[in-house]
Design a protein around this motif. Structure first.
Motif, short mmCIF file in Angstrom:
data_model
loop_
_atom_site.label_atom_id
_atom_site.label_comp_id
_atom_site.label_asym_id
_atom_site.label_seq_id
_atom_site.Cartn_x
_atom_site.Cartn_y
_atom_site.Cartn_z
N ASP A 128 0.82 -1.21 0.00
CA ASP A 128 0.00 0.00 0.00
C ASP A 128 0.85 1.26 0.00
OD1 ASP A 128 -2.65 -1.34 2.14
OD2 ASP A 128 -2.31 -1.49 -0.03
N SER A 129 1.97 1.20 0.66
CA SER A 129 2.82 2.38 0.81
C SER A 129 3.47 2.83 -0.49
CB SER A 129 3.91 2.12 1.86
OG SER A 129 4.72 1.02 1.46
N VAL A 130 3.47 1.98 -1.50
CA VAL A 130 4.14 2.34 -2.76
C VAL A 130 3.19 2.37 -3.94
CG1 VAL A 130 6.27 1.30 -1.90
CG2 VAL A 130 4.82 0.00 -3.48
N LYS A 131 1.95 2.03 -3.73
CA LYS A 131 0.99 2.02 -4.83
C LYS A 131 0.90 3.40 -5.47
CE LYS A 131 -2.06 -1.74 -3.38
NZ LYS A 131 -3.39 -2.10 -2.84
N GLY A 132 0.91 3.40 -6.78
CA GLY A 132 0.84 4.65 -7.52
C GLY A 132 2.19 5.33 -7.71
N ARG A 133 3.22 4.85 -7.03
CA ARG A 133 4.55 5.46 -7.15
C ARG A 133 5.57 4.50 -7.76
NH1 ARG A 133 7.31 6.76 -2.74
NH2 ARG A 133 6.34 5.20 -1.36
N GLN A 144 10.68 0.45 -11.03
CA GLN A 144 10.76 1.89 -11.26
C GLN A 144 10.13 2.57 -10.05
OE1 GLN A 144 12.28 3.65 -13.67
NE2 GLN A 144 11.67 5.52 -12.58
N MET A 145 10.89 3.47 -9.44
CA MET A 145 10.43 4.13 -8.22
C MET A 145 10.36 5.63 -8.46
SD MET A 145 12.59 1.94 -5.41
CE MET A 145 14.19 2.49 -6.01
N ASN A 146 9.16 6.16 -8.36
CA ASN A 146 8.94 7.60 -8.55
C ASN A 146 8.45 8.22 -7.26
OD1 ASN A 146 9.52 7.22 -11.32
ND2 ASN A 146 7.37 6.81 -11.78
N SER A 147 8.52 9.54 -7.22
CA SER A 147 8.03 10.28 -6.05
C SER A 147 8.55 9.68 -4.76
CB SER A 147 6.50 10.30 -6.04
OG SER A 147 5.99 10.88 -7.23
N LEU A 148 9.82 9.46 -4.71
CA LEU A 148 10.43 8.78 -3.57
C LEU A 148 10.33 9.61 -2.30
CD1 LEU A 148 13.41 7.24 -5.46
CD2 LEU A 148 11.79 5.95 -4.06
N LYS A 149 10.18 8.92 -1.19
CA LYS A 149 10.03 9.54 0.12
C LYS A 149 11.16 9.06 1.04
CE LYS A 149 4.97 9.34 -0.35
NZ LYS A 149 3.72 8.86 0.27
N PRO A 150 11.47 9.81 2.06
CA PRO A 150 12.50 9.36 3.00
C PRO A 150 12.19 7.99 3.60
CG PRO A 150 12.08 11.68 3.33
CD PRO A 150 11.06 11.20 2.34
N GLU A 151 10.92 7.69 3.78
CA GLU A 151 10.55 6.39 4.35
C GLU A 151 10.76 5.24 3.38
OE1 GLU A 151 8.71 9.20 4.30
OE2 GLU A 151 6.56 8.74 3.99
#
Length: 114
Positions: free
Chosen positions: A60-65, A80-87
């Motif tokens: 859930d934490s990565v859906k859409g990104r 492929q990882m977009n809109s990356l967050k510190p978490e």
């Protein structure tokens, strides 16, 4: 068989990174290819997986990104990882499951700064 990962690194929040994981030899009867991650002090968790038959699934934490894909001919799985967050900071591991065996990559560090 070894799984060779590449593409980790450090980026700022909001950035993008792409990971790839290739098997060193042919693997017969692959049933699943996926990416896991493990942050310091936390358990390893499934980030995204793509079965040979069926649809991809995501935490859930990565859906859409994040987007997982695979190239069966090359025995390679991508993330492929977009809109990356510190978490999202963690060591990322690929995993390939076959009927007779399961293989893990060595892990690649992904660090996201504020």
């Amino acid at each position: 068989v070894q799984l060779v990962e590449s593409g980790g690194g450090s980026v700022q929040a909001g950035g993008t990174l792409g990971l790839s994981c290739a098997a060193s030899k042919n693997i017969a009867d692959i049933t699943f290819m996926g990416w896991y991650r493990q942050a310091p002090g936390k358990e390893r968790e499934l980030v995204a997986g793509i079965p040979t038959i069926g649809s991809a699934n995501y935490a859930d934490s990565v859906k859409g990104r994040f987007t997982i894909s695979r190239d069966n001919a090359k025995k390679t799985v991508y993330l492929q990882m977009n809109s990356l967050k510190p978490e999202d900071t963690a060591v990322y591991y690929c995993r390939i499951e076959a009927i007779l065996s399961t293989y893990w990559g060595q892990g690649t560090q992904v660090t996201i700064s504020e």
